[in-house]
Design an enzyme around this catalytic site. Structure first.
Site, PDB file in Angstrom:
ATOM      1  CG  HIS A  56      -0.014  51.808   4.908  1.00 50.92           C
ATOM      2  ND1 HIS A  56      -0.451  51.400   3.672  1.00 50.92           N
ATOM      3  CD2 HIS A  56       0.385  50.690   5.555  1.00 50.92           C
ATOM      4  CE1 HIS A  56      -0.319  50.084   3.579  1.00 50.92           C
ATOM      5  NE2 HIS A  56       0.181  49.628   4.699  1.00 50.92           N
ATOM      6  CE1 TYR A  57      -1.645  59.260   1.916  1.00 52.26           C
ATOM      7  CE2 TYR A  57       0.541  60.229   1.910  1.00 52.26           C
ATOM      8  CZ  TYR A  57      -0.648  59.955   1.272  1.00 52.26           C
ATOM      9  OH  TYR A  57      -0.836  60.370  -0.017  1.00 52.26           O
ATOM     10  CB  THR A  58      -4.846  57.647   7.701  1.00 50.28           C
ATOM     11  OG1 THR A  58      -4.482  59.002   8.008  1.00 50.28           O
ATOM     12  CG2 THR A  58      -4.447  56.750   8.864  1.00 50.28           C
ATOM     13  CD  GLU A  94      -3.221  52.814   6.962  1.00 51.20           C
ATOM     14  OE1 GLU A  94      -2.943  54.013   6.734  1.00 51.20           O
ATOM     15  OE2 GLU A  94      -3.568  52.018   6.081  1.00 51.20           O
ATOM     16  CG  HIS A 100       0.770  51.137   0.563  1.00 47.09           C
ATOM     17  ND1 HIS A 100      -0.518  51.602   0.630  1.00 47.09           N
ATOM     18  CD2 HIS A 100       0.698  49.918  -0.041  1.00 47.09           C
ATOM     19  CE1 HIS A 100      -1.332  50.691   0.090  1.00 47.09           C
ATOM     20  NE2 HIS A 100      -0.620  49.670  -0.318  1.00 47.09           N
ATOM     21  CG  ASP A 110       0.331  55.098   1.501  1.00 45.39           C
ATOM     22  OD1 ASP A 110       0.273  54.647   0.342  1.00 45.39           O
ATOM     23  OD2 ASP A 110      -0.002  54.449   2.511  1.00 45.39           O
TER      24      ASP A 110
HETATM   25 ZN   LIG Z   1      -1.183  52.726   2.234  1.00 42.04          ZN
END
Ligand SMILES: [Zn+2]
Length: 207
Positions: free
Chosen positions: A7-9, A72, A114, A124
């Site tokens: 993911h990215y945050t 993340e 994600h 993301d």
């Molecule tokens: Zn995510």
């Protein structure tokens, strides 16, 4: 755990993301967070469920939190100034992924974004994330070259074979595929290059 989801945050700062991920009231969590300077924060034990994937599907399974490790990666994301992932951060991500893969039976075809498992809701970690670089280090799938392009009629079947949720509109699935495997142009169109990559990735995923 047989999946690894990146993911990215998507928040203004890493500190803000860390605070939110540690707040029980926020009802989101992840096993790890990787800061832009490469610091790694372990937040949920790997054997325990973290709440990172949400409504999610892959290869016919739904609700993937119970079987996936979530990482993340700090980045403001598309809504807050999406920017390249620094080299130090990516070095740390690769190292962390390799360690996770060493502890769990996670096949390369289950190392995912994600956006792969929730294509209608999520982008993301996005098209700036270096999936090719990760695969070069042994993390995830990346075809060495495109295969002969699939015909247009084969596109839906190949997307399903790779793992995408088949009841979503094709452009939604194709955009997610491109965000991972053809990041130079994410337009949801099954052009010739995309069709070649679809076949190549499907071959790897089924191999
Ligand atoms: Zn995510």
């Amino acid at each position: 755990m047989d999946m690894l989801i990146l993911h990215y945050t998507g928040m203004a700062s890493g500190a803000a993301a860390l605070t939110r991920l540690r707040d029980p009231a926020a009802k989101v969590s992840a096993h790890y967070l990787v800061e832009e300077d490469g610091r790694v924060f372990a937040m949920v034990e790997e054997g325990r469920r973290a709440w990172h994937a949400g409504v999610s599907h892959w290869r016919g399974s739904a609700g993937l939190n119970g079987r996936s490790i979530g990482i993340e990666v700090v980045n403001p994301g598309h809504e807050h100034g999406y920017r390249p992932f620094p080299v130090l951060q990516m070095v740390a991500v690769v190292e962390l992924c390799l360690a996770v893969l060493g502890r769990h039976p996670i096949p390369a075809c289950n190392v995912l974004a994600h956006s792969d498992v929730a294509p209608d809701r999520k982008q993301d970690p996005g098209e700036l994330f270096d999936w090719q670089g990760l695969a070069g280090q042994g993390v995830g799938l990346w075809p060495s070259e495109p295969a002969a392009p699939a015909g247009g009629e084969a596109v839906a079947g190949l997307l399903a074979a790779i793992g995408y949720r088949a009841d979503l509109p094709l452009p939604v699935q194709l955009s997610a595929f491109q965000r991972h495997w053809r990041p130079e142009r994410v337009d949801g169109l099954a052009d010739e290059e995309t069709r070649g990559l679809l076949r190549a990735v499907a071959d790897l995923a089924q191999g």
